[in-house]
Design an enzyme around this catalytic site. Structure first.
Site, short mmCIF file in Angstrom:
data_model
loop_
_atom_site.label_atom_id
_atom_site.label_comp_id
_atom_site.label_asym_id
_atom_site.label_seq_id
_atom_site.Cartn_x
_atom_site.Cartn_y
_atom_site.Cartn_z
N CYS A 277 -6.87 -17.07 -1.93
CA CYS A 277 -7.47 -18.26 -2.65
C CYS A 277 -8.29 -18.81 -2.14
O CYS A 277 -8.34 -19.72 -1.31
CB CYS A 277 -6.42 -19.05 -2.97
SG CYS A 277 -4.70 -18.39 -3.48
N GLY A 282 -13.69 -22.35 4.03
CA GLY A 282 -13.66 -22.85 5.27
C GLY A 282 -12.71 -21.76 6.07
O GLY A 282 -13.14 -21.38 7.24
N CYS A 398 -2.10 -27.80 1.23
CA CYS A 398 -2.58 -29.12 1.70
C CYS A 398 -1.49 -30.36 1.26
O CYS A 398 -2.19 -31.10 0.55
CB CYS A 398 -3.84 -29.37 1.62
SG CYS A 398 -4.46 -30.83 2.42
#
Length: 460
Positions: A277, A282, A398
């Site tokens: 994903c 980053g 997250c």
């Protein structure tokens, strides 16, 4: 129609350009579902604002959005009709004015007058009287006195009190309390969520090192061997390593979970890695740099074309034959057991990044948690199927919400007998307060990072 009237014979002043910019960014966020950081950065570039003006605009935008729910509770006591009956444009003006009056060092007379002027410019003269009256009423109490007036007492309803006093929706506070309890740790987390985050950089291995970032004005990060903190904010793009893609902007928690996957012990082949994903890329760039040092390759999968382009941009400086695929990670186009290490950084509510996404706390709903759950489980299942026996999967979110973290892992592992949880805590050397394991939950108030979650899974 003339700008002058019998009651106001002086020409109307022009609105303050910084407040006008901030208001228009807030409207993009609340009216068009924009993202505060993207909309604000573009507006600052377009208007060529920097220094104090940029800092003032940033606080106006982020502060207003961060405390929006709390300000709505104050405004509901100050407006004669339900807030839902106000035009959204008018409500955002009142929120912006309230933030200046209660949370910034702005003279109350100046704040009210500037907002009246801005109201005339943006929504018309007729609304300026209401803005003037409401903001003057708001200015008659301090922030703490408003909290005392509108929030339930801590003795009656502690979590309800925190919802108003700390500007978090009640359902979010309930979820955090399920993990942390309702005591001091919860207060500390909510306070940390309301502090602007530091700009954290990553030096991509083999391309840049932390010393180069330090020479450019950063300081060494606390935990990540590749991390540095840009002091005093500023534009990271001014640093050569960032501008060329040899370094990037990346939260230290994101660096830590990617590094944990890369450094976990693994027997046998270790040259084929998968980021299931990947957008915006980053973690992909950090993993690609690390696998390049092992003469390996990274495959990054992203379902949305525009986000896949962001991944390619992040990978532009990393040498090697790394691939970016536009596709659905739940429907692999590669053979089962093809990869040695797999990162499944699944879509989630983002409740762990409320520091840097001030609008997210008011935009997300409990229904989002429920709706995302099947996708999270499907992606984790796909990740386990994609890794070879003995290989490793990092399930990452997250979000600290239990329904998005350990419950997903337990549900998926409970349906299959070919994967086990491993203790991830040794992969975070020097990092304290990692909990009972075997998974790891990072926290803003304990670690200064986003609230990243990692479960390390080995296929058997």
């Amino acid at each position: 129609m003339s700008d002058r009237s019998p009651r106001n014979r002086a020409p109307h002043r022009r609105p303050d350009k910084v407040r006008q910019l901030a208001y228009r960014v807030i409207r993009q966020v609340n009216g068009d579902d924009g993202y505060a950081n993207l909309a604000l950065n573009k507006a600052l570039r377009d208007q060529r604002l920097g220094g104090r003006d940029a800092a003032f605009a940033t606080e106006l935008v982020h502060g207003t959005l961060r405390w929006q729910g709390t300000y709505d509770a104050f405004l509901a006591r100050s407006v004669s009709r339900p807030l839902g009956e106000l035009d959204p444009e008018l409500l955002d003006l009142l929120r912006l004015g309230t933030h200046q009056l209660l949370r910034m060092r702005v003279d109350s007379y100046a704040a009210v007058n500037e907002m009246v002027t801005l109201t005339r410019s943006e929504v018309g003269q007729k609304r300026s009287g209401l803005v003037n009256a409401v903001l003057r009423k708001i200015s008659q109490r301090s922030f703490d006195h408003w909290i005392d007036a509108v929030a339930p007492s801590e003795d009656e309803d502690r979590l309800g009190h925190l919802s108003i006093a700390k500007a978090h929706p009640r359902w979010v506070i309930d979820a955090f309390a399920d993990v942390l309890g309702s005591g001091q740790a919860l207060d500390e987390l909510l306070d940390a969520d309301n502090e602007p985050p530091r700009v954290t950089l990553v030096a991509r291995p083999g391309l840049a090192d932390v010393d180069e970032l330090i020479e450019a004005g950063a300081t060494r990060a606390r935990w990540s061997p590749y991390g540095a903190v840009l002091q005093g904010g500023g534009d990271p793009g001014r640093i050569s390593a960032v501008a060329t893609g040899r370094a990037g902007v990346q939260d230290e928690g994101s660096q830590l979970v990617a590094t944990a996957l890369a450094t976990a012990p693994l027997e046998g082949s270790d040259t084929k890695w998968l980021d299931l994903c990947a957008g915006p890329g980053g973690k992909s760039a950090l993993l690609a740099a690390l696998v390049t040092e092992r003469e390996g390759e990274l495959t990054a999968v992203e379902p949305l074309k525009h986000r896949a382009e962001l991944v390619r941009s992040n990978l532009r400086a990393v040498p090697g034959d790394h691939r970016v695929l536009v596709g659905d990670g739940t429907k692999p186009t590669w053979p089962s057991g093809w990869y040695d290490r797999v990162l499944a950084d699944v879509p989630c509510t983002g409740l762990g990044a409320l520091r840097r996404r001030p609008e997210a706390r008011w935009r997300r709903t409990p229904e989002d948690v429920t709706e995302l759950r099947p996708l999270q489980e499907a992606l984790l299942g796909s990740a386990i199927t994609s890794v070879r026996p003995g290989g490793l999967v990092a399930y990452v979110t997250c979000s600290p919400h239990p329904h998005e973290t350990r419950e997903v892992v337990d549900a998926v592992l409970g349906r299959r007998g070919d994967a086990v949880l491993e203790d991830a805590r040794p992969l975070f050397p020097g990092v304290p307060s990692l909990g009972d394991g075997p998974d790891v939950q990072l926290w803003p108030h304990l670690h200064g990072t986003d609230a990243m979650y990692l479960a390390l899974i080995r296929r058997t």
